[in-house]
Scaffold this motif. Sequence first.
Motif, short mmCIF file in Angstrom:
data_model
loop_
_atom_site.label_atom_id
_atom_site.label_comp_id
_atom_site.label_asym_id
_atom_site.label_seq_id
_atom_site.Cartn_x
_atom_site.Cartn_y
_atom_site.Cartn_z
N VAL A 372 1.01 -1.31 -0.07
CA VAL A 372 -0.08 -0.05 -0.03
C VAL A 372 0.83 1.25 -0.12
N VAL A 373 0.59 2.01 -1.03
CA VAL A 373 1.26 3.46 -0.95
C VAL A 373 0.25 4.57 -0.60
N PRO A 374 0.34 4.88 0.80
CA PRO A 374 -0.91 5.78 1.13
C PRO A 374 -0.59 7.23 0.63
N GLY A 375 -1.58 8.25 1.15
CA GLY A 375 -1.38 9.48 0.94
C GLY A 375 -0.15 10.22 1.73
N GLY A 376 -0.03 11.60 1.32
CA GLY A 376 0.87 12.74 2.05
C GLY A 376 0.92 13.81 1.21
N PHE A 377 1.72 14.73 1.78
CA PHE A 377 2.01 15.96 1.29
C PHE A 377 3.55 16.37 1.08
N ALA A 388 8.61 2.20 -5.57
CA ALA A 388 7.95 1.38 -4.85
C ALA A 388 6.91 0.92 -5.91
N CYS A 389 6.26 1.73 -6.54
CA CYS A 389 5.22 1.76 -7.51
C CYS A 389 5.81 0.84 -8.85
N LYS A 390 7.05 1.10 -9.23
CA LYS A 390 7.45 0.56 -10.53
C LYS A 390 7.84 -1.01 -10.00
N TRP A 391 8.52 -1.08 -8.87
CA TRP A 391 8.78 -2.55 -8.58
C TRP A 391 7.42 -3.38 -8.38
N CYS A 392 6.33 -2.83 -7.84
CA CYS A 392 5.22 -3.56 -7.84
C CYS A 392 4.42 -4.04 -9.17
N ARG A 393 4.71 -2.92 -10.09
CA ARG A 393 4.18 -3.01 -11.45
C ARG A 393 4.95 -3.96 -12.13
N LEU A 394 6.44 -4.07 -12.12
CA LEU A 394 7.20 -4.94 -12.84
C LEU A 394 7.19 -6.41 -12.31
N GLY A 401 -2.50 2.22 -4.57
CA GLY A 401 -2.05 3.45 -4.16
C GLY A 401 -3.16 4.27 -3.81
N ILE A 402 -3.04 5.15 -2.98
CA ILE A 402 -4.07 6.05 -2.22
C ILE A 402 -3.60 7.46 -2.54
N CYS A 403 -4.42 8.38 -2.99
CA CYS A 403 -4.19 9.85 -2.96
C CYS A 403 -2.77 10.02 -3.57
N LEU A 404 -1.72 10.58 -2.88
CA LEU A 404 -0.33 10.64 -3.49
C LEU A 404 0.40 9.27 -3.83
N GLY A 405 -0.17 8.34 -3.37
CA GLY A 405 0.43 6.92 -3.80
C GLY A 405 -0.39 6.75 -5.31
N PHE A 406 -1.54 6.89 -5.57
CA PHE A 406 -2.19 7.04 -6.82
C PHE A 406 -1.28 8.05 -7.88
N GLN A 407 -1.09 9.24 -7.41
CA GLN A 407 -0.31 10.04 -8.27
C GLN A 407 1.17 9.51 -8.54
N SER A 408 1.65 8.92 -7.51
CA SER A 408 3.09 8.50 -7.80
C SER A 408 3.01 7.35 -8.76
N ALA A 409 2.05 6.52 -8.78
CA ALA A 409 1.96 5.52 -9.79
C ALA A 409 1.90 5.87 -11.29
N HIS A 522 -2.28 -7.58 -14.98
CA HIS A 522 -1.40 -7.69 -13.54
C HIS A 522 -2.36 -8.08 -12.43
N PRO A 523 -2.14 -8.88 -11.38
CA PRO A 523 -2.97 -9.37 -10.58
C PRO A 523 -3.88 -8.39 -9.71
N TYR A 524 -3.14 -7.20 -9.51
CA TYR A 524 -4.11 -6.13 -8.87
C TYR A 524 -3.21 -5.07 -8.57
N TYR A 525 -3.33 -4.05 -9.46
CA TYR A 525 -2.59 -2.91 -9.55
C TYR A 525 -3.36 -1.76 -9.60
N VAL A 526 -3.83 -1.16 -8.62
CA VAL A 526 -5.07 -0.26 -8.38
C VAL A 526 -4.76 0.91 -7.76
N GLY A 527 -4.99 2.03 -8.38
CA GLY A 527 -4.85 3.46 -7.66
C GLY A 527 -6.08 4.25 -7.48
N VAL A 528 -6.35 4.67 -6.45
CA VAL A 528 -7.40 5.62 -5.94
C VAL A 528 -7.17 7.15 -5.55
#
Length: 609
Positions: A372-377, A388-394, A401-409, A522-528
Amino acid sequence: MSNMKYILVTGGVISGVGKGVISSTFGAILKSCGIEVTSIKIDPYINLDAGTFSPYEHGEVYVLDDGGEVDLDLGNYERFLNITLHKQNNITTGKIYKQVIDRERQGDYLGKTVQVVPHVTDAIQEWVERVAQKPVSETGKIPEVCIIELGGIVGDIESMAFVEAFRQFQFRVKRENFCVAHVSLVPQPKTTGEHKTKPTQSSVRELRGLGLSPDIIVCRSEKPIGQSVKDKISNFCHVAPEQIISIPDLSSVYEVPVFMENHGMASYLNERLKLGLTFGSSKRYMKPWIDLSERMNHLKGEVVIAIVGKYTRLEDSYTSVTKALHHAGIKAGFKVIIKFIEASNLENTMLQDDPVAYHDAWHTLCLCDAVVVPGGFGKRGVEGKTVACKWCRLNKKPFLGICLGFQSAVIEFARNVLNIQNANSSEIDDKLENPVILDMPEYNTSEKGGTMRLGKRATMFRIKENSKINQLYGNKDTIYERHRHRYEVNTAYLNDLEKNGLKFVGCSLDQQRLEIFELDNHPYYVGVQYHPEYLSRPLNPSPPFLGLILAAKDKLKSYLSKGCKLSPREPQSEYYDSEEEEINELTVTVNNLSANDTDSSAYSSSSIP
């Protein structure tokens, strides 16, 4: 019931002793008895709300449907009571003083000298009565009992005005409508091995000196206190021994409502507040809580989830995320083990600065079942979240990914799949001509508090075919989730992103804001973009989190193929063949819970619902 009933929960000795859980437990017990309940949290700080707090200062900022940025204890109330609260359910000194000053400027006090007593104390009492009378959103009924938690500890200079207000309030509403519960730490020093009651005695003495006498004393301790200790507290604090409840550290706070009720809490409150309740011979009204505790105690396996965040030094910074993961784990039948990874430790620069932290972070990430990559500022740690997003994707690792995690992905995908080398967010680099993530001008002002896109918003599914997340939400056309952000995906890149496999299946109703993405193959690569953790409940976990847990154990495909139902061999709600079997089971469970003395903390961030 003609009169509103109030339960005031105060704390002593130290803060963080568990007042929020105890307050929520009172509400859970009464609600299980059919009583309509509401809650108020009082924070004595001068801030208007929690919106501008650093997570290190006060833990996470919890967001309500109406956009209120409030104390994380309101999250406890919503999860325990399954009700929707509002920004006015969180009172701060700042809110009270602002109201009083605004009224003074308008001439409402007719030229009188404005003072703490009576003007501030009257404003507090009026606020409590007004909020307590507000209908419960879910039922439309006026609450019958209002539970008020006073933050901090008795004796804090910041809370003196509130204590004085409730000293007056008890006479305003009459004794039979007002009850005080005092939560106090009873330490057990290792040098002596015995529980020490002096701190509790001093705390209660100070509370009584300020004009409030506790009806109930809740003693928090690592291990259960003996009857002799209760008798001693009773003797010095003028509270009957049966009204002193020892709550040791339990394996989970889900056990606290049943544990307290096993000590006759519902009967006492019924008598003390004249609630007019009648009870049967069994504890059947507590069955949902007993079932929940049972499921938690019989989870069959473990799932390891890494949270790659920016504020991992204080686990309370991600309270709602960890709770949502546990809710999903209970539903899926797995005990969730959470590993926190400081995002900046994953960055290449850390290899030179602190190679041990760098290798430890990557070792933890590689051994987890999902991420889980959560939000932040702010800028710090964003590059770590991106790798971390890249590693999960590959590596086909289940990812949320949530908020900033969504944007980072999205940034990572633009850099490494679309080959946009300088892809970034305008929050990180405000000199970019075409940022992949840009600010929303209408939410970007010179002020910081309350200026984001906040609260409950609609998200429509623009792509439903083959969408895992849409199936997890029950194939709905539109969903409603809580938001807290001022940056969004630049829709100019939408076509290029989707052509390469990053499908934005959800967007705002006006289709101007992208809300949900899924990655093909991908088995589960989701961002919100929203924060699904805020609406997760113990018996109704958030769909994105449930999908993550199931994918981590390779059960998502089976779950979706069966119409989002668990197989009979997997944990689900329990059913009984007969009423006698049910009552016997409940009796055994209640007895087990009352005898369950364990050293693990009931109030750790991994166990609070």
